[in-house]
Motif scaffolding. Structure first.
Motif, PDB file in Angstrom:
ATOM      1  N   MET A 293       0.814  -1.198   0.026  1.00 34.89           N
ATOM      2  CA  MET A 293       0.235   0.028   0.186  1.00 34.89           C
ATOM      3  C   MET A 293       0.851   1.282  -0.120  1.00 34.89           C
ATOM      4  SD  MET A 293      -2.866  -1.450   0.027  1.00 34.89           S
ATOM      5  CE  MET A 293      -4.077  -0.002   0.114  1.00 34.89           C
ATOM      6  N   GLY A 294       2.136   1.033   0.018  1.00 34.90           N
ATOM      7  CA  GLY A 294       3.061   2.264   0.115  1.00 34.90           C
ATOM      8  C   GLY A 294       2.880   3.159  -1.031  1.00 34.90           C
ATOM      9  N   PHE A 295       2.679   2.816  -2.100  1.00 30.92           N
ATOM     10  CA  PHE A 295       2.335   3.474  -3.431  1.00 30.92           C
ATOM     11  C   PHE A 295       1.294   4.633  -3.410  1.00 30.92           C
ATOM     12  CE2 PHE A 295      -0.410   0.151  -4.893  1.00 30.92           C
ATOM     13  CZ  PHE A 295      -1.406   0.664  -5.760  1.00 30.92           C
ATOM     14  N   LEU A 296       0.016   4.086  -2.585  1.00 28.77           N
ATOM     15  CA  LEU A 296      -1.168   4.928  -2.583  1.00 28.77           C
ATOM     16  C   LEU A 296      -0.636   5.864  -1.261  1.00 28.77           C
ATOM     17  CD1 LEU A 296      -4.014   2.506  -2.561  1.00 28.77           C
ATOM     18  CD2 LEU A 296      -3.123   4.046  -4.231  1.00 28.77           C
ATOM     19  N   GLU A 297       0.130   5.636  -0.502  1.00 24.02           N
ATOM     20  CA  GLU A 297       0.547   6.578   0.485  1.00 24.02           C
ATOM     21  C   GLU A 297       1.454   7.668  -0.118  1.00 24.02           C
ATOM     22  OE1 GLU A 297       1.580   8.019   4.674  1.00 24.02           O
ATOM     23  OE2 GLU A 297      -0.066   6.701   3.783  1.00 24.02           O
ATOM     24  N   GLY A 298       2.430   7.209  -0.966  1.00 22.79           N
ATOM     25  CA  GLY A 298       3.342   8.206  -1.622  1.00 22.79           C
ATOM     26  C   GLY A 298       2.505   9.096  -2.506  1.00 22.79           C
ATOM     27  N   SER A 299       1.557   8.693  -3.248  1.00 22.78           N
ATOM     28  CA  SER A 299       0.926   9.749  -4.256  1.00 22.78           C
ATOM     29  C   SER A 299       0.106  10.505  -3.381  1.00 22.78           C
ATOM     30  CB  SER A 299      -0.278   8.606  -5.034  1.00 22.78           C
ATOM     31  OG  SER A 299      -1.133   8.041  -4.162  1.00 22.78           O
ATOM     32  N   LEU A 300      -0.586  10.079  -2.196  1.00 23.11           N
ATOM     33  CA  LEU A 300      -1.072  11.338  -1.474  1.00 23.11           C
ATOM     34  C   LEU A 300      -0.236  12.288  -0.712  1.00 23.11           C
ATOM     35  CD1 LEU A 300      -3.553   8.802   0.926  1.00 23.11           C
ATOM     36  CD2 LEU A 300      -4.350  10.707  -0.515  1.00 23.11           C
ATOM     37  N   ARG A 301       1.101  11.813  -0.577  1.00 22.62           N
ATOM     38  CA  ARG A 301       2.122  13.122  -0.179  1.00 22.62           C
ATOM     39  C   ARG A 301       2.647  13.536  -1.024  1.00 22.62           C
ATOM     40  NH1 ARG A 301       5.649  10.178   4.756  1.00 22.62           N
ATOM     41  NH2 ARG A 301       3.995   8.935   5.851  1.00 22.62           N
ATOM     42  N   LEU A 302       2.492  13.387  -2.379  1.00 23.74           N
ATOM     43  CA  LEU A 302       3.019  14.246  -3.285  1.00 23.74           C
ATOM     44  C   LEU A 302       1.808  15.156  -4.033  1.00 23.74           C
ATOM     45  CD1 LEU A 302       5.123  11.493  -5.568  1.00 23.74           C
ATOM     46  CD2 LEU A 302       6.102  13.425  -3.984  1.00 23.74           C
ATOM     47  N   MET A 303       0.653  14.648  -3.802  1.00 26.46           N
ATOM     48  CA  MET A 303      -0.313  15.563  -4.554  1.00 26.46           C
ATOM     49  C   MET A 303      -0.438  17.090  -3.788  1.00 26.46           C
ATOM     50  SD  MET A 303      -2.418  15.600  -6.922  1.00 26.46           S
ATOM     51  CE  MET A 303      -3.777  16.671  -7.437  1.00 26.46           C
ATOM     52  N   LEU A 324      -7.270   7.120  -6.758  1.00 24.09           N
ATOM     53  CA  LEU A 324      -7.710   6.675  -7.823  1.00 24.09           C
ATOM     54  C   LEU A 324      -6.880   6.430  -9.222  1.00 24.09           C
ATOM     55  CD1 LEU A 324     -11.324   7.951  -8.036  1.00 24.09           C
ATOM     56  CD2 LEU A 324     -10.499   5.985  -6.906  1.00 24.09           C
ATOM     57  N   LEU A 325      -6.068   7.472  -9.304  1.00 27.07           N
ATOM     58  CA  LEU A 325      -5.172   7.468 -10.693  1.00 27.07           C
ATOM     59  C   LEU A 325      -4.006   6.604 -10.678  1.00 27.07           C
ATOM     60  CD1 LEU A 325      -5.049   8.976 -13.257  1.00 27.07           C
ATOM     61  CD2 LEU A 325      -3.447  10.598 -12.388  1.00 27.07           C
ATOM     62  N   PRO A 326      -3.302   6.552  -9.723  1.00 30.19           N
ATOM     63  CA  PRO A 326      -2.054   5.518  -9.704  1.00 30.19           C
ATOM     64  C   PRO A 326      -2.653   4.190  -9.989  1.00 30.19           C
ATOM     65  CG  PRO A 326      -1.740   7.071  -7.987  1.00 30.19           C
ATOM     66  CD  PRO A 326      -3.162   7.283  -8.341  1.00 30.19           C
ATOM     67  N   MET A 327      -3.419   3.786  -8.948  1.00 29.69           N
ATOM     68  CA  MET A 327      -3.841   2.274  -9.051  1.00 29.69           C
ATOM     69  C   MET A 327      -4.647   1.930 -10.216  1.00 29.69           C
ATOM     70  SD  MET A 327      -5.839   0.116  -6.016  1.00 29.69           S
ATOM     71  CE  MET A 327      -6.097  -1.339  -6.164  1.00 29.69           C
ATOM     72  N   GLY A 328      -5.501   3.143 -10.801  1.00 32.57           N
ATOM     73  CA  GLY A 328      -6.088   3.020 -11.883  1.00 32.57           C
ATOM     74  C   GLY A 328      -5.440   2.755 -13.268  1.00 32.57           C
ATOM     75  N   VAL A 329      -4.239   3.744 -13.261  1.00 33.82           N
ATOM     76  CA  VAL A 329      -3.104   3.585 -14.426  1.00 33.82           C
ATOM     77  C   VAL A 329      -2.592   2.019 -14.566  1.00 33.82           C
ATOM     78  CG1 VAL A 329      -1.072   4.488 -15.337  1.00 33.82           C
ATOM     79  CG2 VAL A 329      -3.126   5.955 -14.571  1.00 33.82           C
ATOM     80  N   ILE A 330      -2.034   1.788 -13.171  1.00 25.50           N
ATOM     81  CA  ILE A 330      -1.588   0.512 -13.325  1.00 25.50           C
ATOM     82  C   ILE A 330      -2.180  -0.681 -13.661  1.00 25.50           C
ATOM     83  CG2 ILE A 330      -0.130  -1.076 -11.527  1.00 25.50           C
ATOM     84  CD1 ILE A 330       0.837   1.433 -10.350  1.00 25.50           C
ATOM     85  N   MET A 331      -3.446  -0.714 -12.965  1.00 25.15           N
ATOM     86  CA  MET A 331      -4.252  -2.169 -12.899  1.00 25.15           C
ATOM     87  C   MET A 331      -5.012  -2.073 -14.322  1.00 25.15           C
ATOM     88  SD  MET A 331      -3.785  -3.738 -10.393  1.00 25.15           S
ATOM     89  CE  MET A 331      -3.074  -3.704  -8.711  1.00 25.15           C
TER      90      MET A 331
END
Length: 533
Positions: A293-303, A324-331
């Motif tokens: 779940m680290g990539f979602l945490e990182g996206s929240l901190r960068l936005m 929604l965007l990072p997980m949506g793009v990857i999956m």
């Protein structure tokens, strides 16, 4: 065995045929088995934990063995987790094995999916199995999230608070979803019991069904194999399922189980007694989620803190986009890639020979870009720890991360593409000129040379398994040079352009007519033959 079964239920022929099914032998094919065996350990340890865990948020005063928390008011979920950890024989070992198996389960699926992607093993006829794999990975993330939240400690509560913020930010349905899960205003009284039902029943049931379907399809369609001597699209070279592959898989399961048991015994993970029970008024410092779940945490901190007000409603883009965007793009990208590639290349043939990643440089570069994108988000999920450890500004780590999240994947694409071409040129040189023997020889002219010898037959067959990446021939023109109707429009022209860039042979192998005997390295006055110093 087949005779025993046939005498009783008449299935001997079926068993005999399938027990002799041939499986290819390559180390990378075992990566998926790590995920499978970790899932089995998860089921076993999870069953043990359900006997003692109490999925309720009813408040009690702790009166167990852990002295620092005696008399502290906490939920029954947290108290029962402490009871498992300190008062149930083997309970802490089971908890830690369960947690490590969950991490290995997700990591195994990720690495297995990367192997399938980079070798093109998702191509026809395996697109459906690829989609099942994407679904399995998505469900595993939600399974991990629900399990991570069950102990109701301060760390899991902080993660649950972020989850609630993401859900409630969803337009139209966010409030309803939040009230459904939490049973009212956050934190509610029902979230642990509802997450518990999803964690031990709903999601595992779907996972088990999809894993079964995944294995059945793999069995029916047969396994892909790496190129090599005697390997074609119409055969499988390897060892039979019984006894060879069965013995190997059994040993591999025991090895996986042993590694998880050793990790659970000697490596502490998630010591909830140090965090204390969750209360909405308390916060924790330096807390990080599990790696998946680290990539979602990182996206929240960068936005950046962006909001949009529409018709009296506020859309918190600072939460919606990272959630929604990072997980949506990857999956979504993973799910659609086999079909996008087929559209670009026009390739509709079956493929049972896996590709070496270097032989499809654009696909490999796209995969490396996605890994870089994920890795940067994952890294930025710990930007506070990075800033504290290296004594740099937290704001600057965020600013640098915002730049790298766009620049990093582009640079990774370029570097990976050039590396793939370089490796292809190296293969072509070895095929055309042989390999260095380490023997130095002097010619009558005084020139020193190094003798080259032909490549090993098995390795040469592996390298010569390279096939050009399919592409649409021209613009689909007929004998008079008139493009087909579907290729005349803007979409058709775009497809032809993409196919020309993506497909074709980038670095052809030499025709292999003989091998150079030597390579000049200089000249001298002595006539000698000697090994390389």
């Amino acid at each position: 065995m087949s005779s025993f079964i046939d005498d009783r239920i008449g299935a001997g022929t079926f068993l005999k045929r399938n027990l002799r099914k041939v499986f290819p032998d390559h180390w990378s094919f075992l990566l998926g088995e790590i995920a499978l065996y970790s899932f089995i350990v998860l089921l076993l340890t999870g069953t043990f934990l359900t006997f003692f865990f109490r999925p309720t948020m009813g408040e009690v005063a702790y009166n167990g063995s852990y002295e620092p928390l005696k008399g502290v008011m906490m939920s029954e979920a947290y108290a029962s987790t402490l009871h498992i950890s300190f008062d149930v024989r083997g309970g802490l070992l089971m908890r830690q094995m369960h947690h490590w198996a969950a991490l290995l389960f997700v990591a195994g699926m990720m690495v297995h999916m990367l192997r399938v992607f980079f070798t093109g093993a998702y191509r026809k006829p395996r697109e459906l199995n690829w989609l099942i794999g994407v679904g399995l990975l998505t469900l595993a993330l939600f399974e991990g999230l629900t399990g991570y939240s069950l102990p109701d400690d301060l760390l899991s509560g902080a993660g649950l608070r972020i989850t609630e913020g993401v859900m409630i930010s969803l337009p139209l349905v966010g409030t309803w979803i939040t009230f459904f899960l939490f049973g009212g205003e956050y934190p509610g009284e029902d979230v642990v019991s509802r997450f518990y039902a999803m964690h031990i029943l709903l999601i595992p049931g779907i996972l088990l069904a999809l894993i079964t379907a995944h294995l059945i399809l793999m069995w029916v369609q047969k396994h892909t194999q790496m190129p090599g001597p005697g390997r074609t699209n119409t055969n499988v070279v390897g060892a039979p399922f019984y006894p060879s592959f069965m013995a190997k898989s059994g040993a591999y399961f025991m090895f996986t189980f042993g590694v998880i048991a050793l990790l659970g015994t000697f490596t502490q993970i998630n010591p909830i007694w140090l965090f204390g029970p969750y209360t909405p008024a308390d916060i924790s410092a330096g807390s990080q989620p599990d790696f998946y779940m680290g990539f979602l945490e990182g996206s929240l901190r960068l936005m950046p803190a962006w909001e949009i007000n529409v018709l009296g409603f506020t859309l918190p883009m600072s939460v919606l986009i990272p959630a929604l965007l990072p997980m949506g793009v990857i999956m979504t990208g993973l799910a659609l890639y086999p079909f996008i590639e087929r559209w670009v290349t026009g390739d509709r043939s079956e493929h049972h020979i896996a590709e070496r990643p270097r032989n499809n440089p654009h696909r490999t570069s796209i995969g490396i870009s996605a890994v870089t994108f994920y890795g940067l988000l994952w890294l930025m999920g710990a930007n506070d720890e990075i800033a504290a450890f290296f004594h740099v500004s937290l704001n600057w780590t965020t600013y640098v991360g915002r730049v790298l999240i766009f620049l990093g994947p582009a640079v990774a694409y370029f570097v990976a593409y050039r590396i793939c071409l370089g490796l292809q040129r190296g293969d072509a040189a070895v095929i055309g000129h042989g390999v260095e023997s380490g023997v130095i020889k002097r010619l009558p002219s005084g020139e020193y040379i190094e003798v080259h010898v032909p490549q090993d037959a098995g390795i040469e067959a592996h390298v010569r398994g390279k096939q050009p990446v399919p592409m649409i021939a021209g613009t689909g023109a007929d004998a008079d040079g008139i493009p087909s109707k579907r290729m005349r429009g803007p979409l058709g022209r775009l497809r032809a352009r993409l196919s020309k860039v993506y497909g074709g042979e980038k670095v052809p192998l030499d025709d292999g007519h003989g091998h150079d005997e030597h390579a000049a390295i200089g000249s001298g006055t002595e006539d000698a033959t000697s090994p390389r110093p």
